[in-house]
Design a protein around this motif. Structure first.
Motif, PDB file in Angstrom:
ATOM      1  N   PHE A 175       1.035  -1.360  -0.020  1.00  0.00           N
ATOM      2  CA  PHE A 175      -0.036   0.163   0.081  1.00  0.00           C
ATOM      3  C   PHE A 175       0.770   1.251   0.063  1.00  0.00           C
ATOM      4  O   PHE A 175       0.890   2.158   0.812  1.00  0.00           O
ATOM      5  CB  PHE A 175      -1.073   0.002   1.349  1.00  0.00           C
ATOM      6  N   LYS A 176       1.709   1.281  -1.080  1.00  0.00           N
ATOM      7  CA  LYS A 176       2.617   2.378  -1.189  1.00  0.00           C
ATOM      8  C   LYS A 176       3.626   2.849   0.066  1.00  0.00           C
ATOM      9  O   LYS A 176       3.304   3.936   0.641  1.00  0.00           O
ATOM     10  CB  LYS A 176       1.556   3.735  -1.600  1.00  0.00           C
ATOM     11  N   ASN A 177       3.961   1.810   0.675  1.00  0.00           N
ATOM     12  CA  ASN A 177       4.787   1.810   1.954  1.00  0.00           C
ATOM     13  C   ASN A 177       4.017   2.168   3.200  1.00  0.00           C
ATOM     14  O   ASN A 177       4.733   2.705   3.859  1.00  0.00           O
ATOM     15  CB  ASN A 177       5.878   2.695   1.402  1.00  0.00           C
ATOM     16  N   ARG A 178       2.761   1.935   3.157  1.00  0.00           N
ATOM     17  CA  ARG A 178       2.117   2.192   4.559  1.00  0.00           C
ATOM     18  C   ARG A 178       2.570   0.910   5.440  1.00  0.00           C
ATOM     19  O   ARG A 178       2.780   1.483   6.666  1.00  0.00           O
ATOM     20  CB  ARG A 178       0.584   2.218   4.139  1.00  0.00           C
ATOM     21  N   VAL A 179       2.860  -0.222   5.084  1.00  0.00           N
ATOM     22  CA  VAL A 179       3.111  -1.101   5.877  1.00  0.00           C
ATOM     23  C   VAL A 179       4.435  -1.649   5.082  1.00  0.00           C
ATOM     24  O   VAL A 179       4.336  -2.029   4.055  1.00  0.00           O
ATOM     25  CB  VAL A 179       2.221  -2.291   6.079  1.00  0.00           C
ATOM     26  N   GLY A 180       5.459  -2.266   5.803  1.00  0.00           N
ATOM     27  CA  GLY A 180       6.471  -2.897   5.251  1.00  0.00           C
ATOM     28  C   GLY A 180       7.369  -3.680   6.272  1.00  0.00           C
ATOM     29  O   GLY A 180       7.268  -3.553   7.154  1.00  0.00           O
ATOM     30  N   PHE A 181       7.878  -4.752   5.792  1.00  0.00           N
ATOM     31  CA  PHE A 181       8.803  -5.541   6.589  1.00  0.00           C
ATOM     32  C   PHE A 181       9.996  -6.223   5.925  1.00  0.00           C
ATOM     33  O   PHE A 181       9.707  -6.485   4.653  1.00  0.00           O
ATOM     34  CB  PHE A 181       8.111  -6.408   7.506  1.00  0.00           C
ATOM     35  N   GLY A 182      11.056  -6.468   6.716  1.00  0.00           N
ATOM     36  CA  GLY A 182      12.214  -7.267   5.815  1.00  0.00           C
ATOM     37  C   GLY A 182      12.376  -8.411   6.932  1.00  0.00           C
ATOM     38  O   GLY A 182      12.581  -7.992   8.028  1.00  0.00           O
ATOM     39  N   VAL A 183      13.108  -9.545   6.338  1.00  0.00           N
ATOM     40  CA  VAL A 183      13.519 -10.568   7.316  1.00  0.00           C
ATOM     41  C   VAL A 183      14.719 -10.914   6.739  1.00  0.00           C
ATOM     42  O   VAL A 183      14.703 -11.155   5.478  1.00  0.00           O
ATOM     43  CB  VAL A 183      12.198 -11.709   7.152  1.00  0.00           C
ATOM     44  N   THR A 184      15.600 -11.382   7.545  1.00  0.00           N
ATOM     45  CA  THR A 184      16.752 -12.047   6.991  1.00  0.00           C
ATOM     46  C   THR A 184      17.085 -13.194   7.916  1.00  0.00           C
ATOM     47  O   THR A 184      17.212 -12.835   8.920  1.00  0.00           O
ATOM     48  CB  THR A 184      17.934 -10.931   7.075  1.00  0.00           C
ATOM     49  N   TYR A 185      17.565 -14.072   7.371  1.00  0.00           N
ATOM     50  CA  TYR A 185      18.271 -15.289   8.172  1.00  0.00           C
ATOM     51  C   TYR A 185      19.566 -15.220   7.959  1.00  0.00           C
ATOM     52  O   TYR A 185      20.167 -15.433   6.378  1.00  0.00           O
ATOM     53  CB  TYR A 185      17.475 -16.647   7.825  1.00  0.00           C
ATOM     54  N   THR A 186      20.582 -15.231   8.747  1.00  0.00           N
ATOM     55  CA  THR A 186      22.005 -15.228   8.558  1.00  0.00           C
ATOM     56  C   THR A 186      22.558 -16.461   9.350  1.00  0.00           C
ATOM     57  O   THR A 186      22.352 -16.682  10.575  1.00  0.00           O
ATOM     58  CB  THR A 186      22.357 -14.043   9.302  1.00  0.00           C
ATOM     59  N   GLU A 187      23.561 -16.972   8.906  1.00  0.00           N
ATOM     60  CA  GLU A 187      24.647 -17.941   9.157  1.00  0.00           C
ATOM     61  C   GLU A 187      25.996 -17.507   9.272  1.00  0.00           C
ATOM     62  O   GLU A 187      26.364 -17.131   7.762  1.00  0.00           O
ATOM     63  CB  GLU A 187      24.360 -19.308   8.874  1.00  0.00           C
TER      64      GLU A 187
END
Lengths: 1090, 469
Positions: free
Chosen positions: A758-770
């Motif tokens: 929605f035009k950046n009204r909600v956003g998220f990022g997920v990263t899994y790192t080893e």
């Protein structure tokens, strides 16, 4: 990977064949003020293909006459431009009214800029506004909670020059290091060199996969900071003032008891004047006095009874030979500390024209510290200049000049002369006002008075110091008055550069870059400072130069250090867009030289002439040290980025260094990283219009490190600095060095996904790192009988696995009310020690922690901190309460806990960390920022708690027991501490009361009750800002922008398991020794633009 | 387009030139530490070993063993009592990586036969102190760079005496010794030191080899025959220059006062009417021995004038620390003659006279401390082993190792253990140190062997080493 490359080559060929019929136009996309719109999308109307402009808004595209270009950019209204017969099309874009997102630019090092949108690595960017919600001179603190994956290990604000440290994804070495590289405008610097006022943005390249281009130094990730540059403005003079003042006071102290006075024993002694004692003392005959010499508070109850206070015995002041009422002074420790005042002012001049861009900033920081006599003054100049000599040749300069001076012994280790006494060895009845008043009190023979002196029975006219002199402790003020610790440095950092644009696509840049540090430090201990009768406690603080002098007779130490670090860089940057394809390549050469010179010396055995602070005035031969280090590295690197239609992106970074620190026959260090990202929302733009961004990404990197200069081949023989009657001395090194020694290797892989709706009204990022860090250059102990104590070789392995999550939501985004929430969360699944030294028999390693100390038998002062194979890094280990199978404590016949030598208490690493930042904007001019950060899990050992309980200073030692009777009362009268468990021998249940003193005494020698949880939730920053509508109030003619803000730091420790200390500011890896208190401050700030 | 290619070519050429100019891989002597020495001055290494600079493994620190001094009650703790209350003592092998490795460097360099002999003598002196503290230690395979086995103490003793004999014979006394801050570059004194050490080692074996024809007596006679210390002028003592290197008894009382003269030694001297008290203590208020912290703290407060170890004039920055003295050697000879190893009827050295040697030893001790010699009545009969041994005990003061070795070997003087031991399991005077955790983790087989040689076979402070069995 190979398959991918061949596929890519085919795609390239197809692309080349396809655009044979058209011609080229180029152009630049700028905003209304003339600043570039980086990574704007340029496409031909009616076609699905398009491309991105570069970070300067420049683009080249193949067109046919009659085509119409559609140009769009995040945060800007899309425009359409007919091509006509133009070959150059420069376009100006207007910002959209509801600016909700700017294209975020990642600074990748060596001038590489790219769009975050297509980045394949785990990278976060923090803007100037996010960083500076409240003004903070310390970039590490300013980032707390704002980047997923970092843990700020803060320090008390009373330690004026301490910056705290950042852990990025736990620890990456067995000894707890996590040192990330700080790069300011291309120059490697220290975190405290960065002027947060001058920061444009911060890119955190999280780990070796993202920071491989920096080679060995990028192994732990890099923080790439871009400083502010001048912007073209249509009005105003380009002068900005940022004026701030902040006041801090103590907000957290251990919970002290206020019922019992200093001394050792419930009853005071009656004083009887004896012949030979001073006649003035006769008036005190028959009065009562407590034990001044024991630095504990197991004394009489304070009920207002008359007593002879410590100062009464000294003549020559108003309170000589008087008595006082014995009453509590609950705030005595707090009263010692002063209000910390910090002035923080910046003026910046900027000017930008079409071919010139100049900034000159000056910052002044002036702090009067919380701890009396401490201060810090800092001057910083930040300049940035670039000008186009021709349309192809640009010259540039960046400069970061810092001059800083400070005074203060900021040692907050065990038994230091302030918190070390207040928390651990103290008399709770001290009136701090009187201690302060009598800071200069001396006897006629020059002995300095102390609250902690011997009793009148010890008065000996032939040895007055035995009575009047300090026993274990100085008057706190006297100690700080007479010990000076000055630290001064000048730093010059920055570069000069020439950039030549060979073509639209290719430019080369040559730069010479330095980081020069000249520092001068000195310690002075006055000859007037009377040495203490028992110096063993203060001299224990060998970590602080000043403290080690406290046991002697005055001293002087000075050191100068000259550090020169230079890089000669030659870089070629190539950016080319060919229809659907977009290629960026940066190739370069980096020639690095680092030279250090250090000279230091100190007096020994006191002075010949009192208070003459020169090395030549040393009573014994002064100790002289000099060190020199030199290191060279040559690096060649190539960073390439291939983009296809804005949705597919591949990154390859290769760097090879040759280092002088490695064995010459094998001195190569090869770093590499690969990444792929797929922005699938580009393909679903029409079908899923609400999906603003959808991306998956993955990257892998491996970065080996070098060694320290001279680690290889090591020294064979060394010469000592002192002589024995003219005989000099040499010794044989007992360290062997493995001839094939290498640097440690960091390897990381990660996968992640980023979404915006929605035009950046909600956003998220997920990263899994080893991540795996291994093969550390490690000193492996050898059996001493071999003649060698250790061998330097490669060993050890530690891993990290975890999740990072970022979250952004704008619950309200209306014209007059905006509310934005940014949140971060990082969960460390594991930070496990896999191997310690490559050998099975010694599966652990001491990292540090407490030193052995006098306690019964083999007891130690505190738990040690260990890296133990198969366990999470940073185990606190030592004496724990021995328990039976059911978990009951084993209790000895005398009421003490039986202990188990080999108790693991857990890891000092938190399990998860993060923060929540909320910003409310009302009528566009009022903003309220609320920054919370948190941490869950991890433990620390409290040295203060251990000693403060055994010395009866802390509240825990003066509570009521379950019978409602003070625990200090005799057991026969219902007092004592109620303990439960089973008998250590018979295992029969025990339920008994133990004398409180015995219970809390050192004899009760387990650490279980002194170990606390690091979990906290903290409102770190609360700031209210107001943009004064300068035009409305009629000052717009003179002042273009005006912002007023009020900010509180540390206003609320919302949750913590222990409230004696702020868990976010524990001084040491293993815990606190005698932490300085946390500070709570309020600051006001005025920002003016002319 | 053409222009562009030329420029790329030029750029590449430039990079290539820069790289070749810089010899990208070759850094010359950049990584050479300017503070490193590749060719050592062996005499400077000798000075370092003798100075015992900053370590507890040098030469004189062995003669100033704080714990042993407390156990045999030369000294008492005045605050923070621990070692004197029989806290578990450990003794590390740090000497191997410090002094012993340094001495090995001197021996290998082989610059001068006298210097090599000096290094060999010091090496054996250090091994002697280590084995007497622990029992089995690495000896035959030590200092080779790989984990060594631990040897039987019997083999170590025989090895040490043989090596000292060889070193003594190696001395040419042709001059050329340098850096010898212990015996003033006088090789003849080193020969006497080596021979005296052989005698002291041999007499230490009285429990194992009591007979006049046994190994110990034979070696003892050989040592005396080769020439031992017979004058205070030949005493092995380290005279501190002050300044950077101060006498450590002085330093112990500079700001920190942990130990005082013990009542045991004070009472021994008093009962003999012995004038040496004027040198051994700073007052006539000796410190009671082996009592717990609270009690001793109160006692110290009530007795400001408690006696420090050594009189103030014997405890200057520039006072010496004694390592081996004429008095100690005379008293060992007196004992040997008493035991029939020498003297009339012995297999050799029949002129040795136990009574005369006792007087020579006592007189040497008094003279060493600058005290007027005792009257003839001091030597009144009976002439007993206890008398000789107790004089040796007094002559050793304040070298705790000397007294401890005598006490363990003979049981004299009779000592009363500390009244307030820390731990109910350790209430008697320690017979040895225990191995450190470092040895347990790095030399487990060696420690296991070492333990097997003890009686009882346990790594405790009460277990007895070979010559104590």
């Amino acid at each position: 990977m190979r398959r991918f490359l061949s596929l890519f080559t085919m795609l390239m060929l197809c692309g080349v064949l396809a655009f044979a019929q058209s011609r080229v136009v180029s152009g630049k996309v700028t905003d209304a003020t003339g600043n570039p719109v980086p990574f704007a999308t340029v496409k031909i109307k009616g076609k699905t293909t398009g491309l991105s402009a570069d970070n300067n808004g420049a683009y080249t595209i193949r067109v046919n006459n009659g085509d119409v270009l559609q140009i769009s950019g995040a945060g800007f209204a899309a425009i359409e431009v007919p091509v006509g017969n133009l070959t150059v099309i420069n376009s100006v874009m207007e910002r959209t009214a509801t600016t909700d997102l700017k294209e975020v630019v990642v600074s990748g090092g060596y001038g590489i800029k790219r769009s975050l949108r297509t980045a394949s690595t785990n990278t976060q960017v923090v803007s100037s506004e996010q960083l500076n919600t409240i003004r903070n001179t310390n970039i590490n603190e300013a980032l707390a909670g704002k980047v997923a994956g970092i843990q700020l290990r803060g320090q008390s604000g009373a330690k004026l020059s301490a910056t705290g440290a950042i852990r990025l994804h736990g620890v990456s070495s067995l000894t707890g290091g996590a040192d990330i590289l700080y790069v300011l405008d291309g120059t490697r610097v220290a975190s405290d060199d960065i002027n947060t006022d001058d920061v444009e943005d911060v890119t955190l390249l999280q780990g070796p996969a993202a920071a491989a281009i920096f080679g060995p130094e990028g192994a732990n990730g890099a923080m790439v900071i871009t400083s502010k540059r001048a912007r073209k403005t249509t009005s105003g003079m380009g002068i900005e003032l940022n004026l701030g003042v902040r006041f801090d006071n103590v907000y957290i102290l251990p919970n002290y008891q206020n019922s019992y006075a200093g001394g050792d024993g419930y009853d005071m002694k009656k004083y009887t004047w004896k012949a030979g004692q001073p006649v003035e003392w006769k008036v005190l005959d028959g009065k009562y006095y407590p034990d001044y010499s024991e630095d504990v508070s197991w004394g009489p109850r304070m009920v207002g009874q008359e007593y002879i206070p410590w100062y009464s015995w000294y003549g020559g002041h108003e309170r000589s030979f008087t008595t006082d009422k014995l009453v509590p002074h609950p705030n005595n420790a707090r009263e010692f500390y002063e209000t910390q005042q910090k002035k923080y002012n910046t003026v910046t001049f900027t000017k930008a024209t079409d071919n010139m861009n100049a900034k000159l900033g000056y910052t002044n920081v002036d702090v009067k510290g919380l701890v009396p006599t401490t201060w810090l003054k800092r001057h910083q100049v930040n300049a940035k200049l670039s000008f186009d000599l021709t349309d192809r040749l640009t010259a540039g300069l960046t400069l970061n000049f810092i001059n800083q001076r400070s005074n203060g012994d900021f040692n907050d280790a065990y038994a230091n002369q302030s918190s070390g006494s207040f928390n651990q060895w103290f008399h709770r009845n001290l009136d701090m006002g009187i201690v302060k008043e009598l800071r200069n009190l001396k006897t006629a023979t020059g002995i300095q008075a102390s609250w902690n002196h011997n009793g009148p029975d010890n008065y000996d006219p032939t040895n007055l110091k035995d009575f009047y002199g300090p026993y274990y402790w100085q008057n706190f003020y006297t100690a700080y008055d007479q010990v000076t610790t000055l630290n001064n440095f000048n730093k010059v950092q920055g570069d000069v550069s020439l950039t030549y644009k060979i073509s639209k696509d290719l430019r080369i840049m040559g730069a010479y870059r330095i980081n020069n540090i000249n520092s001068f430090n000195e310690n002075k201990v006055s000859s007037d400072l009377t040495d203490m009768k028992f110096a063993s406690q203060a001299s224990y603080n060998s970590t602080t130069p000043g403290a080690t002098f406290l046991s002697t007779k005055g001293g002087y130490r000075s050191s100068t250090n000259n550090f020169h670090d230079e890089h000669i860089e030659l870089t070629a940057i190539y950016n080319k867009t060919i229809r659907d394809f977009n290629i960026g390549a940066t190739a370069g050469l980096d020639i690095h030289t680092q030279v250090q010179h250090n000279n230091s010396a100190n007096t020994n055995g006191g002075f010949n002439t009192p208070n003459l602070y020169t090395l030549g005035n040393s009573k014994d031969a002064p100790t002289v040290n000099d060190f020199r280090f030199k290191q060279k590295d040559n690096g060649l690197f190539l960073a390439t980025q291939f983009g296809f239609r804005r949705f597919l992106n591949a990154d390859i970074t290769l760097r090879n260094d040759w280092s002088s620190t490695l064995p010459p026959n094998n001195n190569k260090i090869f770093a590499k990283s690969f990444g792929l990202s797929f922005v699938f929302s580009e393909l679903t733009k029409n079908s899923l219009p609400w999906l603003t961004l959808g991306k998956i990404r993955g990257s892998w990197g491996e970065v080996p490190r070098g060694l320290n200069a001279y680690d290889f081949p090591g020294s064979l023989y060394t010469q000592g600095a002192v002589q024995w009657n003219g005989n000099f001395m040499q010794s044989t090194s007992s360290t062997l060095v493995d001839p094939t020694i290498r640097g440690a290797v960091a390897t990381e892989k990660n996968v992640g996904a980023d979404f915006a709706f929605f035009k950046n009204r909600v956003g998220f990022g997920v990263t899994y790192t080893e991540r795996i860090n291994k093969d550390f250059p490690t000193f492996i102990p050898l059996p001493p009988g071999s003649g060698y104590s250790q061998k330097l070789t490669n060993a050890g392995e530690i891993n990290y696995k975890g999740w990072d999550v970022t979250f952004n939501v704008k619950p309200f985004w209306m014209k007059n009310f905006k509310w934005e929430i940014n949140a971060t969360y990082a969960y460390a699944i594991s930070n496990e020690v896999i191997d310690v030294n490559g050998e099975p028999q010694s599966a652990w390693k001491d990292i540090g922690g407490a030193a052995p100390f006098r306690l019964v038998e083999t007891a130690t002062f505190g738990p040690s901190l260990r890296a133990v194979e198969g366990q999470q890094w940073g185990q606190l280990f030592g004496h724990g309460i021995k328990r039976d199978a059911a978990g009951n404590a084993l209790i000895n016949a005398n009421g003490t806990y039986a202990y188990d030598d080999n108790t693991f208490f857990g890891s000092v690493l938190p399990k998860y960390t993060g923060g929540v930042q909320s910003t409310f904007t009302v009528f566009n001019d009022f903003t309220l920022s609320v920054n919370i950060d948190y941490q869950y899990g991890g433990i620390y050992y409290s040295t203060s708690d251990k000693w403060g309980k055994s010395t009866g200073v802390l509240a825990l030692s003066a509570v009521l027991n379950d019978r409602g009777i003070p625990i200090r009362d005799p057991i026969a009268n219902g007092g004592g501490v109620h303990i439960f468990g089973v008998d250590a021998v018979t295992l029969k249940p025990v339920d008994m009361y133990v004398n409180a003193r015995d219970y809390y005494n050192g004899a009760n020698n387990t650490f279980d009750n002194d170990i606390y949880d690091l979990t906290f939730v903290k409102l770190r920053e609360l700031a209210f800002g107001y943009n004064v509508p300068v035009n409305k109030v009629g000052i717009g003619k003179w002042i273009k922008r005006m912002n007023f803000s009020v900010a509180a730091s540390n206003p609320w420790l919302i949750y913590a398991k222990t409230r004696d200390f702020d868990p976010s500011e524990i001084a040491n890896l293993s815990g606190e020794g005698a932490n300085f208190p946390g500070l709570r401050g309020i600051g006001v700030n005025l920002k003016l633009g002319f | 387009m053409k222009n562009y290619k030329i420029k790329i070519a030029l750029f590449s050429l430039g990079v290539a030139t820069l790289l070749s100019c810089n010899k990208v891989k070759n850094f010359g002597d950049t990584n050479v530490n300017p503070a490193n020495i590749t060719s050592p001055a062996t005499y400077a290494i000798l000075t370092n070993v003798l100075a015992g600079a900053g370590t507890n493994t040098g030469i004189w620190p062995l003669a100033k063993d704080n714990s042993a001094t407390l156990w045999i009650q030369y000294a008492s703790e005045t605050q923070y009592p621990s070692a004197g209350l029989y806290a578990i003592p450990t003794y590390g092998l740090g000497a191997y990586t410090g002094s012993l490795l340094n001495l090995k460097t001197i021996i290998q360099a082989n610059n001068n036969p006298d210097e090599v002999a000096v290094a060999r003598i010091l090496t054996q002196y250090i091994y002697w102190n280590l084995t007497d503290a622990l029992g089995s230690i690495p000896y035959s395979e030590a200092l080779q760079g790989f984990p060594p086995k631990f040897d039987k103490q019997e083999d170590i003793y025989k090895g040490m005496i043989a090596e000292l004999t060889a070193a003594s014979n190696q001395i040419q006394n042709t001059g050329g010794l340098k850096g010898d801050i212990l015996l003033g570059n006088d090789a003849a004194k080193w020969k006497k030191f080596a021979n005296s050490l052989r005698a002291m080692m041999a007499i230490q074996l009285t429990k194992r080899y009591p007979g006049a024809n046994d190994y110990a007596a034979v070696e003892f006679r050989a040592a005396i025959t080769d020439g031992v210390i017979t004058s205070n002028a030949d005493n092995v003592k380290l005279v501190f220059p002050g300044g950077s290197f101060k006498n450590q008894y002085w330093a112990d009382h500079d700001g920190q006062r942990d130990n005082g003269e013990s009542t045991q030694i004070f009472n021994m001297l008093s009962s003999l009417g012995d004038g040496r008290q004027a040198a051994f203590g700073s007052s006539s208020v000796p410190v009671p021995h082996g009592i717990k912290e609270a009690t001793i703290n109160a006692w110290i407060k009530a007795n400001i004038n408690w006696s420090r170890i050594l009189a103030d004039n014997q405890r200057l920055e520039t006072s010496p620390i004694y390592i081996l003295t004429a008095s100690q050697v005379f008293l060992a000879r007196s004992e040997a003659a008493f035991r029939g190893w020498t003297g009339p009827g012995a297999p050799g050295l029949t002129t040795e006279n136990s009574v005369d040697l006792l007087k020579q030893g006592v007189d040497a001790s008094f003279a060493q401390w600058g005290i007027a010699l005792p009257p003839a009545s001091y030597y009144n009969a009976p002439h007993t082993l206890q008398k000789i041994v107790e004089q040796a005990f007094l002559a050793g003061f304040p070298n705790g190792r000397a007294g401890w070795n005598i006490y363990r070997r003979t049981g004299f003087p009779v000592l009363t253990p500390a009244p307030d031991p820390l731990n109910a399991a350790h209430t008697t005077i320690p017979r040895r140190y225990t191995y450190t955790t470092t040895e347990y983790s790095l030399s487990p087989a060696g420690v296991a062997f070492g333990i097997s040689q003890l009686v009882p076979a346990a790594d405790t402070q009460e277990a007895r080493i070979w010559w104590d069995q």
